[in-house]
Design a protein around this motif. Structure first.
Motif, mmCIF file in Angstrom:
data_model
loop_
_atom_site.group_PDB
_atom_site.id
_atom_site.type_symbol
_atom_site.label_atom_id
_atom_site.label_comp_id
_atom_site.label_asym_id
_atom_site.label_seq_id
_atom_site.Cartn_x
_atom_site.Cartn_y
_atom_site.Cartn_z
ATOM 1 N N TYR A 66 -20.180 76.269 8.613
ATOM 2 C CA TYR A 66 -18.777 76.179 8.221
ATOM 3 C C TYR A 66 -18.659 76.315 6.847
ATOM 4 O O TYR A 66 -19.624 75.985 6.248
ATOM 5 C CB TYR A 66 -18.113 74.767 8.716
ATOM 6 N N THR A 90 -19.940 73.204 2.230
ATOM 7 C CA THR A 90 -20.490 74.083 3.286
ATOM 8 C C THR A 90 -21.267 73.050 4.658
ATOM 9 O O THR A 90 -21.716 72.037 4.073
ATOM 10 C CB THR A 90 -21.584 74.904 2.765
ATOM 11 N N PHE A 183 -12.189 68.788 14.739
ATOM 12 C CA PHE A 183 -12.138 70.431 14.893
ATOM 13 C C PHE A 183 -11.110 70.775 15.480
ATOM 14 O O PHE A 183 -10.412 70.415 16.282
ATOM 15 C CB PHE A 183 -13.808 70.461 15.946
ATOM 16 N N ALA A 190 -12.353 75.625 13.477
ATOM 17 C CA ALA A 190 -12.313 74.948 11.875
ATOM 18 C C ALA A 190 -12.471 73.600 12.208
ATOM 19 O O ALA A 190 -12.525 73.042 13.317
ATOM 20 C CB ALA A 190 -10.983 75.830 11.489
ATOM 21 N N ALA A 215 -12.842 73.464 6.780
ATOM 22 C CA ALA A 215 -13.709 74.333 6.745
ATOM 23 C C ALA A 215 -13.627 75.314 7.974
ATOM 24 O O ALA A 215 -12.946 74.750 9.205
ATOM 25 C CB ALA A 215 -15.061 73.710 6.423
ATOM 26 N N ASP A 216 -13.906 76.394 7.823
ATOM 27 C CA ASP A 216 -13.576 77.444 8.853
ATOM 28 C C ASP A 216 -14.970 77.715 9.388
ATOM 29 O O ASP A 216 -16.205 77.780 8.574
ATOM 30 C CB ASP A 216 -13.031 78.724 8.377
ATOM 31 N N ARG A 217 -15.246 78.032 10.890
ATOM 32 C CA ARG A 217 -16.324 78.450 11.367
ATOM 33 C C ARG A 217 -16.709 79.715 10.891
ATOM 34 O O ARG A 217 -15.919 80.732 10.937
ATOM 35 C CB ARG A 217 -16.463 78.464 12.946
ATOM 36 N N GLN A 218 -18.075 80.047 10.552
ATOM 37 C CA GLN A 218 -18.246 81.454 10.076
ATOM 38 C C GLN A 218 -19.018 82.172 11.136
ATOM 39 O O GLN A 218 -19.584 81.540 12.216
ATOM 40 C CB GLN A 218 -19.467 81.180 8.843
#
Length: 218
Positions: A66, A90, A183, A190, A215-218
């Motif tokens: 993330y 991160t 989440f 995210a 935070a966003d999932r990568q």
């Protein structure tokens, strides 16, 4: 570490509380500057976007990375959102790990301290928080008989490190805790929540700091 909790009422209350304290900031005091810095405005937009996705309601497994931001107030006045710094966040999450499932770092902070634009050098990391919380919190919510189980998941994790600020007002050993988090979206697309911490300056009294993160999932 998973902690099942049956508490749908607490989930709803926490979700609404985060909606009120995350994006958008507080009220700028009379006579203050009205246009927010670009970094704060961008944080507000991204936080509200993640908040609007809706909660992840299925169990999460496997590993995920993330990336996002964290905003921390630098003044004890919570009604002045200008007095804050925004940094990069991160996280690497192992949803299946029984011990220390999260590696997280926050750094590159910039914003306002005592009314002055400034930067904070240094990185806060879970690697430095050997005795702080580091766990995945899973809440199993009660549902009517016959319906599929509903699970809400978040993180409770502590980062530590040393920050340096040119004026010295925010130079010292710092702790940052991500908590009361959720989440969002399919497969944990995210996450957002509260960011609470403390700073012990090299001189002067300790500071208690609060804020939020996304935070966003990568």
């Amino acid at each position: 570490m998973l902690r099942p909790v049956l508490n749908a009422v607490a989930l709803s209350a926490a979700w609404l509380a985060l909606a009120g304290c995350g994006g958008g900031g507080g009220t700028v005091p009379a006579g203050g500057e009205s246009p927010p810095p670009d970094a704060r405005a961008n944080f507000d937009r991204q936080f509200d976007r993640v908040l609007g996705i809706g909660p992840t309601l299925t169990p999460l497994t496997g590993q995920a990375a993330y990336a996002g931001q964290v905003r921390i107030l630098t003044d004890l006045n919570p009604l002045d959102p200008r007095e804050a710094v925004v940094g990069d966040l991160t996280m690497a999450v192992d949803f299946d790990a029984a011990v220390d499932p999260i590696f997280a770092e926050a750094g590159g902070f910039a914003g306002r301290v005592n009314g002055q634009a400034t930067t904070l050098e240094g990185t806060l990391s879970t690697a430095n928080a050997r005795y702080g919380p580091n766990e995945i919190v899973a809440e199993l919510l009660p549902v009517p008989e016959g319906q599929l189980p509903v699970t809400q998941t978040g993180v409770f994790v502590q980062m530590e490190g040393r920050l340096q600020e040119p004026s010295g007002a925010m130079t010292g050993d710092a702790t940052l805790v991500l908590r009361d988090s959720f989440f969002s979206g399919a497969d944990g697309a995210a996450i957002f929540g509260q960011a609470n911490g403390s700073l012990m300056p090299d001189s002067g009294d300790g500071k208690l700091l609060g804020g939020s993160f996304y935070a966003d999932r990568q």
